[in-house]
Design a protein around this motif. Sequence first.
Motif, PDB file in Angstrom:
ATOM      1  N   UNK B 150       8.879 -51.082  11.698  1.00 27.33           N
ATOM      2  CA  UNK B 150       9.888 -50.390  10.901  1.00 27.33           C
ATOM      3  C   UNK B 150      11.065 -49.948  11.756  1.00 27.33           C
ATOM      4  N   UNK B 153      13.328 -52.752  12.055  1.00 32.05           N
ATOM      5  CA  UNK B 153      14.053 -52.974  10.801  1.00 32.05           C
ATOM      6  C   UNK B 153      15.218 -51.989  10.653  1.00 32.05           C
ATOM      7  N   UNK B 169       4.630 -42.210   4.775  1.00 30.60           N
ATOM      8  CA  UNK B 169       3.802 -42.460   3.580  1.00 30.60           C
ATOM      9  C   UNK B 169       2.713 -43.498   3.843  1.00 30.60           C
ATOM     10  N   UNK B 170       2.996 -44.436   4.741  1.00 24.55           N
ATOM     11  CA  UNK B 170       2.014 -45.478   5.011  1.00 24.55           C
ATOM     12  C   UNK B 170       0.853 -44.950   5.860  1.00 24.55           C
ATOM     13  N   UNK B 172      -0.967 -42.436   5.102  1.00 27.41           N
ATOM     14  CA  UNK B 172      -1.969 -41.747   4.264  1.00 27.41           C
ATOM     15  C   UNK B 172      -3.394 -42.277   4.482  1.00 27.41           C
ATOM     16  N   UNK B 173      -3.624 -43.602   4.400  1.00 23.83           N
ATOM     17  CA  UNK B 173      -5.006 -44.069   4.601  1.00 23.83           C
ATOM     18  C   UNK B 173      -5.544 -43.754   5.989  1.00 23.83           C
ATOM     19  N   UNK B 176      -6.617 -40.190   6.073  1.00 27.00           N
ATOM     20  CA  UNK B 176      -7.826 -39.987   5.256  1.00 27.00           C
ATOM     21  C   UNK B 176      -9.066 -40.443   6.017  1.00 27.00           C
ATOM     22  N   UNK B 177      -9.053 -41.673   6.483  1.00 31.48           N
ATOM     23  CA  UNK B 177     -10.238 -42.180   7.181  1.00 31.48           C
ATOM     24  C   UNK B 177     -10.447 -41.459   8.507  1.00 31.48           C
ATOM     25  N   UNK B 208       0.354 -58.861  10.832  1.00 30.97           N
ATOM     26  CA  UNK B 208       1.568 -58.879  10.003  1.00 30.97           C
ATOM     27  C   UNK B 208       2.804 -58.418  10.765  1.00 30.97           C
ATOM     28  N   UNK B 212       7.462 -59.076  11.115  1.00 31.19           N
ATOM     29  CA  UNK B 212       8.436 -58.109  10.586  1.00 31.19           C
ATOM     30  C   UNK B 212       9.373 -57.655  11.701  1.00 31.19           C
TER      31      UNK B 212
ATOM     32  N   UNK C 134       2.952 -40.770  -3.438  1.00 33.69           N
ATOM     33  CA  UNK C 134       3.261 -41.652  -2.308  1.00 33.69           C
ATOM     34  C   UNK C 134       4.171 -42.787  -2.765  1.00 33.69           C
ATOM     35  N   UNK C 138       7.811 -43.947  -1.341  1.00 33.30           N
ATOM     36  CA  UNK C 138       8.140 -45.300  -0.903  1.00 33.30           C
ATOM     37  C   UNK C 138       9.386 -45.824  -1.618  1.00 33.30           C
ATOM     38  N   UNK C 161      12.021 -57.051   2.949  1.00 33.37           N
ATOM     39  CA  UNK C 161      10.876 -56.996   3.855  1.00 33.37           C
ATOM     40  C   UNK C 161      10.092 -55.701   3.643  1.00 33.37           C
ATOM     41  N   UNK C 162      10.844 -54.616   3.495  1.00 35.00           N
ATOM     42  CA  UNK C 162      10.169 -53.324   3.295  1.00 35.00           C
ATOM     43  C   UNK C 162       9.377 -53.312   1.983  1.00 35.00           C
ATOM     44  N   UNK C 165       6.173 -55.029   2.660  1.00 32.37           N
ATOM     45  CA  UNK C 165       5.241 -54.189   3.427  1.00 32.37           C
ATOM     46  C   UNK C 165       4.549 -53.227   2.463  1.00 32.37           C
ATOM     47  N   UNK C 166       5.334 -52.681   1.536  1.00 37.94           N
ATOM     48  CA  UNK C 166       4.784 -51.758   0.554  1.00 37.94           C
ATOM     49  C   UNK C 166       3.705 -52.407  -0.305  1.00 37.94           C
ATOM     50  N   UNK C 168       1.605 -54.685   0.533  1.00 37.58           N
ATOM     51  CA  UNK C 168       0.345 -54.745   1.270  1.00 37.58           C
ATOM     52  C   UNK C 168      -0.261 -53.345   1.373  1.00 37.58           C
ATOM     53  N   UNK C 169       0.612 -52.360   1.574  1.00 34.11           N
ATOM     54  CA  UNK C 169       0.134 -51.016   1.837  1.00 34.11           C
ATOM     55  C   UNK C 169      -0.309 -50.238   0.607  1.00 34.11           C
ATOM     56  N   UNK C 172      -3.953 -50.348  -0.339  1.00 34.42           N
ATOM     57  CA  UNK C 172      -4.765 -49.654   0.664  1.00 34.42           C
ATOM     58  C   UNK C 172      -4.651 -48.147   0.463  1.00 34.42           C
ATOM     59  N   UNK C 173      -3.420 -47.688   0.280  1.00 33.01           N
ATOM     60  CA  UNK C 173      -3.203 -46.256   0.038  1.00 33.01           C
ATOM     61  C   UNK C 173      -3.951 -45.823  -1.211  1.00 33.01           C
ATOM     62  N   UNK C 176      -7.781 -45.802  -0.710  1.00 30.55           N
ATOM     63  CA  UNK C 176      -8.223 -44.751   0.212  1.00 30.55           C
ATOM     64  C   UNK C 176      -8.111 -43.385  -0.448  1.00 30.55           C
ATOM     65  N   UNK C 177      -7.047 -43.204  -1.236  1.00 28.22           N
ATOM     66  CA  UNK C 177      -6.888 -41.917  -1.923  1.00 28.22           C
ATOM     67  C   UNK C 177      -7.992 -41.725  -2.952  1.00 28.22           C
TER      68      UNK C 177
END
Lengths: 56, 222, 249, 203
Positions: B150, B153, B169-170, B172-173, B176-177, B208, B212, C134, C138, C161-162, C165-166, C168-169, C172-173, C176-177
């Motif tokens: 990022x 970018x 924001x990314x 978060x997981x 959590x874990x 990935x 990027x 979330x 984003x 691109x962003x 990325x979102x 994919x994410x 997962x978010x 997990x939540x």
Amino acid sequence: MQEFFSMGGYAFYVWSSFGFSIAGLIYLYLASKSSFKKKFNEVSIWQIRENKRVDK
Amino acid sequence: MLLSELKTLYKLEWRQFSRSQGQWLFPVMLFILVIVLFTVGIDPEAHRLQQMAPAVIWCAFLLSLLLALDHMWRDDYQNGVLEQMLLHSESPLQLLLHRVVVRWVLSIVPLLLCLPLAISMLQMPMTIFMPSLLALAAGSFVFWSLGSALSALTLNDRRPALMSLLLLPMAVPIVIFGSRVIKQSAMGESVSGLVLMLVGLSILSLSITPWIMFAGMRLNLD
Amino acid sequence: MKKWFHQWVSPPHLYERADRYAKVFLFLAIASILVALYGGLVLAPADYQQGDAFRIIYVHVPSAWLSMFAYAFMAGASFVALVWRFSAAHAVATVIAPIGAVFTLLCLLTGSLWGKPMWGTWWEWDARMTSELVLLLIYLGYIALRLSFEEQAKADKAAAIFALIGVVNLPIIHYSVYWWNTLHQGATVSKIGKPSITWDMGWPLLLMTIGFMLFFGAITLMATRGELLSRERRTKWVKELVDINRGVN
Amino acid sequence: MYSLEAKNLSKWRDHYCVFTDVSFSLNSGESLWIRGDNGAGKTSLIRILAGLSKANDGELLWNNESFLADNSSYQGALHYLSHQQTLIPHLTVLESIQLLFPMLGAKAASDISLSLNDVGLAGFEQHKVQNLSAGQKQRLSLLRLLLRNKPLWILDEPQSHLDREGQAWLFDTIERHISNKGMVIIISHAKDLPLTHVKSLDL
């Protein structure tokens, strides 16, 4: 009628939810419309200027 | 050819690290400071500290990494070294990836060395040390590689905050874990599944993010 | 098929068609939203557990659905734009982001208004609410990233691109939540059981969702037209169009 | 023998045209002087030639073969010096030559004191780059040109910050490179370039 508007005691929550949603939709409509107009004017002004520049 | 290139890269990174006038200490200081500030914000009783500890350790850790991530590409982008590196490298993608890994190691090792200190400040049992070390390493790699992508970018933006706002924001997981690992290992439960989950995420991000990064740099150097 | 697609997404064609479709969509959207409002507020019976408060579902669920649908659509457009270099797809992705953000905001607002009477608090760390929050962040990040570029072509690429990325994410978010939420769920006592929706409660929801989607389609098309004009200002079709509308000829 | 040919290159940034229809041809033993006012697109053009950016229109031929921006035989033949000095401030002069320059496409110098003597930086080996003067930094970054012999040099205002002696050294070096069948593309604001076989291109 009274009963309908009171929403079983949840009037504030129900009506403000619907109010916010409708307001949101109207906002989106107006914003899209005005953005189109704005862009159109922007392009026509740009074109007038561009024509003048080319004529020169 | 590539091998010698990488060797030079490692040497260069190490030299810069040792010459950075103590800059590598800044994230460490931030890490400790965040823990201190959190603690003075509540009444520091043992059970309350222990309840907060997982979140505090993770937030402090990720925030400190943000500080280091800011320098990932920006300095070299501004003095023109980055474009020359991409232009002359045999394999730019690999070069970028190696640099990300080297910098990750150089940034997290000092932080991980402070982990025992953080654990004892938060009055957690030392038994959580190993599991949390593994979780922090794996989780921070996800965070770090995504952050490098990022920041590639957002190179043209001079405000450092933008990348953080895109990245957090990314996280978060990961939080959590990761904090679950600390919590469960403190209760003596098995955490291998959670750690494996974080390792899986870091492999995913590894596959990935180089693309990027590369795309982001090409775009900002144009 | 590909040729047909190419022709359809060519900017002048899209511009011209978008106007017509937008009007049709808007008409249908208003009609179905009005009917669904009547159905949801008047015809549907009150829920036996939640009473009339459950009616918030008729605006909450459609906006939640739209918030995700819009993101998926934006990411799809970004993907198409990156891979096949359709400039029109970038225009579509640009205009969707703020629209999606508004739907996400509506979803959070109505969710909060629903949560207060049901859970007794404006904000509950419910899995759906959290991942919706979330998602909003984003969307805002996407818009901020776009604004940080001076050059449109660069902004397009970076934002696309962003967005990917979102994609994919976000799952997962989301998962997990959910997982996190089920772990601490025991502590909260919620009045919401699984509402078993009957048909007379369900059809207004379905119709409202369709109405929201049509509405989304209409405003996206309207905004895309402006975006296309602005991006294609150097081309012949825009010049002619602007000239005609200015009455210069 | 090498040749580089550009046909009708154009560059746009959104609706703003940076330049259109730039054409030139260059052979071994020649140099090209790119002139133009500020903002005329000199640097944009040179970055396209260096393969960092793409033209929106037009064609580039290297040895009569068209190439895309990532053609490796062309990339391997050129040396691009940007107007930035491409140095890391807290490395020493010696470290820059030993560690940084190899990353940037130059070979590690065989005889460092000799090459430093060449650019007038002898005795500065242990000085940090951030303590050098602007002219000395420029000399150091020009040293990269000498450390690997590439046929095509692309230079963006190489004589900035240099004193008279430095400029004389620079143009001598360029002249020598050209007479060895090299090619040079140079952006310069100078009124007059002391080079032979120079073509000029006005933007």
